[in-house]
Design an enzyme around this catalytic site. Structure first.
Site, PDB file in Angstrom:
ATOM      1  N   THR A  36       0.828  -1.205   0.000  1.00 20.10           N
ATOM      2  CA  THR A  36       0.000   0.000   0.000  1.00 20.10           C
ATOM      3  C   THR A  36       0.865   1.259   0.000  1.00 20.10           C
ATOM      4  O   THR A  36       0.410   2.311  -0.427  1.00 20.10           O
ATOM      5  CB  THR A  36      -0.899   0.030   1.254  1.00 20.10           C
ATOM      6  OG1 THR A  36      -0.086  -0.326   2.383  1.00 20.10           O
ATOM      7  CG2 THR A  36      -2.042  -0.950   1.160  1.00 20.10           C
ATOM      8  N   ALA A 122      15.197 -12.011   4.854  1.00 21.49           N
ATOM      9  CA  ALA A 122      14.035 -12.526   5.589  1.00 21.49           C
ATOM     10  C   ALA A 122      12.878 -11.540   5.554  1.00 21.49           C
ATOM     11  O   ALA A 122      11.848 -11.753   6.178  1.00 21.49           O
ATOM     12  CB  ALA A 122      14.425 -12.832   7.028  1.00 21.49           C
ATOM     13  N   LEU A 124      12.899  -8.493   6.764  1.00 21.16           N
ATOM     14  CA  LEU A 124      12.829  -7.687   7.996  1.00 21.16           C
ATOM     15  C   LEU A 124      13.564  -6.355   7.824  1.00 21.16           C
ATOM     16  O   LEU A 124      13.869  -5.665   8.793  1.00 21.16           O
ATOM     17  CB  LEU A 124      13.400  -8.475   9.184  1.00 21.16           C
ATOM     18  CG  LEU A 124      12.708  -9.808   9.466  1.00 21.16           C
ATOM     19  CD1 LEU A 124      13.359 -10.523  10.640  1.00 21.16           C
ATOM     20  CD2 LEU A 124      11.223  -9.603   9.747  1.00 21.16           C
ATOM     21  N   ASP A 171       9.683   1.036   5.014  1.00 21.96           N
ATOM     22  CA  ASP A 171      10.773   0.416   5.782  1.00 21.96           C
ATOM     23  C   ASP A 171      11.709   1.475   6.352  1.00 21.96           C
ATOM     24  O   ASP A 171      12.123   1.407   7.508  1.00 21.96           O
ATOM     25  CB  ASP A 171      11.571  -0.546   4.884  1.00 21.96           C
ATOM     26  CG  ASP A 171      10.693  -1.590   4.236  1.00 21.96           C
ATOM     27  OD1 ASP A 171       9.545  -1.767   4.689  1.00 21.96           O
ATOM     28  OD2 ASP A 171      11.149  -2.229   3.260  1.00 21.96           O
TER      29      ASP A 171
HETATM   30  C1  GLA Z   1       9.061  -3.933   0.726  1.00 19.80           C
HETATM   31  C2  GLA Z   1       9.235  -2.464   0.361  1.00 19.80           C
HETATM   32  C3  GLA Z   1       8.224  -1.582   1.092  1.00 19.80           C
HETATM   33  C4  GLA Z   1       6.809  -2.114   0.934  1.00 19.80           C
HETATM   34  C5  GLA Z   1       6.754  -3.619   1.225  1.00 19.80           C
HETATM   35  C6  GLA Z   1       5.399  -4.204   0.913  1.00 19.80           C
HETATM   36  O1  GLA Z   1       9.385  -4.147   2.084  1.00 19.80           O
HETATM   37  O2  GLA Z   1      10.542  -2.037   0.679  1.00 19.80           O
HETATM   38  O3  GLA Z   1       8.329  -0.270   0.640  1.00 19.80           O
HETATM   39  O4  GLA Z   1       6.282  -1.813  -0.332  1.00 19.80           O
HETATM   40  O5  GLA Z   1       7.733  -4.340   0.491  1.00 19.80           O
HETATM   41  O6  GLA Z   1       4.459  -3.670   1.766  1.00 19.80           O
END
Ligand code: GLA
Length: 386
Positions: A36, A122, A124, A171
């Site tokens: 999203t 992973a 994370l 992230d």
């Molecule tokens: C990865 C991307 C994020 C996000 C997620 C899915 O972690 O780095 O920006 O789009 O996928 O929610």
């Protein structure tokens, strides 16, 4: 100092013969709202107690000298002539330096040693943790006038321009803004956010690492982005105010279903539903109604697997096995997909039996030994005070 902080401190001292500035920088989970963020939507991540520690200090050589403690590899790069490195990790360091310089921040030579316990591949966000740690470190070292939102953008631009992943902002943002015991609801358009309590006494966040990371992850991620953009292009014709899927209502989408490529339609529908789950999930957290939150997690997984098609066999198996266990409140795949972890909310009293049963059954079904981590929600990237 933690053991890890101490280890990085000592390694920096022995390599560069002086004391480093230390930064502690977390990985993340995402409780709700995947795929999203790049649709200007909503996400609900939290920073966790798996971290990267980075030691940094200036040098007078006009060079970046960096050492990855976990890989036991070094690079030396000329600050004024930075190129793509053949060492994957070094491109994050180079990327942050280039993106800061593009924004006219003045850097001088610096030395870096880093290492940590966020499992790589992973899902994370170990890469966002490295970007965040370095940006915080450089900000402090060279007294850069740089706010945390801008720091998050530097990390995102590093991914886009130096790693080749067209990621959203989730992230990097949570790495720099996370708070202990709180989930952070981020509006990825305005970058405004609210914190929601997440009570961790009776309920644990358990991550099941599938230990697969299918190599289509990056290319399929970019394909999903463009499918969402296709949907926007189509729907815009009916409402010029629409800039992103964020602006599309379910009514409008359903009304034009027949004209749309069915795959594009499903992608769009998922994003709209997932945004709604973030809003509703936050209300659940406010009421401390984890059962309702957990049900939404199951729906989220279903959508990610069937409509958005970013799951894989191993992740679906992990969810299926988790559902058979007592004490499970909710679970879903998490992050970009095609491997990585599922996130599970498990009653504290059942964590041991859950872990045991899921890892055994997963190995039987797939031949792969899963790794399972019980994690806590912690604060964002920060300088370690000595
Ligand atoms: C990865 C991307 C994020 C996000 C997620 C899915 O972690 O780095 O920006 O789009 O996928 O929610």
């Amino acid at each position: 100092m933690t053991m890890l902080e101490n280890k990085i401190y000592e390694q920096f001292r022995s390599k560069f013969d002086r004391e480093p500035l230390l930064i502690n920088s977390p990985g993340r989970v995402n409780l709700m709202g995947d795929h999203t963020d790049y649709n200007d939507g909503f996400v609900l991540p939290a920073a966790i107690d798996k971290v990267i520690v980075l030691g940094i200090g200036g040098n007078k050589l006009g060079k970046i000298r960096a050492f990855s403690a976990d890989m036991n590899e070094s690079v030396v790069m000329d600050l004024n002539d930075l190129h793509k490195s053949d060492k994957h990790w070094a491109n994050y360091i180079k990327g942050v330096a280039v993106e800061l310089q593009k924004k006219k921040f003045k850097l001088k030579g610096f030395d870096v040693v880093f290492g940590g316990n966020i499992p790589i591949g992973a899902g994370l966000s170990s890469s966002a943790a490295l970007e965040g740690a370095l940006t915080v470190g450089l900000g402090k070292l060279f007294k850069l006038k740089l706010g945390r939102k801008e720091m998050a953008r530097i990390g995102q631009l590093t991914e886009h321009n130096h790693v080749g992943v067209n990621c959203g902002i989730m992230d990097q943002f949570i790495n720099l803004h996370g708070e202990p015991d709180k989930a952070l609801k981020l509006d990825c358009r305005s970058l405004e956010y609210d914190l929601y309590p997440f009570h961790q006494e009776d309920t644990k966040i358990v991550l099941c690492n599938s230990r697969v990371s299918h190599n289509l992850a990056d290319s399929e991620y970019n394909v999903r982005r463009s499918q969402c953009e296709k949907g926007v292009q189509h729907l815009k014709k009916y409402d010029p105010q629409i800039k992103n899927l964020r602006d599309v209502s379910m009514e409008l989408l359903q009304e034009h279903k027949g004209e749309m490529d069915p795959v594009v339609f499903r992608r769009c529908k998922f994003v709209l539903e997932e945004n709604e789950r973030v809003h509703m999930g936050c209300e659940d957290l406010s009421k401390n109604d984890l059962s309702a939150f957990g049900r939404r997690m199951f729906e989220s997984h279903e959508g990610l697997s069937k409509d958005y098609e970013v799951s894989c066999e191993e992740l679906d198996i992990l969810v299926e096995l988790a559902k058979e266990q007592e004490g499970l409140i909710g679970c879903r795949m998490m992050g970009g997909g095609f491997g990585g972890c599922t996130i599970n909310l498990v009653k504290e009293s059942q964590v041991a039996s859950f872990t045991d049963a899921v890892s055994k059954a997963y190995e039987q079904r797939t031949g792969i030994e899963a790794e399972i981590y019980v994690t806590r929600i912690n604060g964002g990237a920060h300088i370690v005070e000595s």
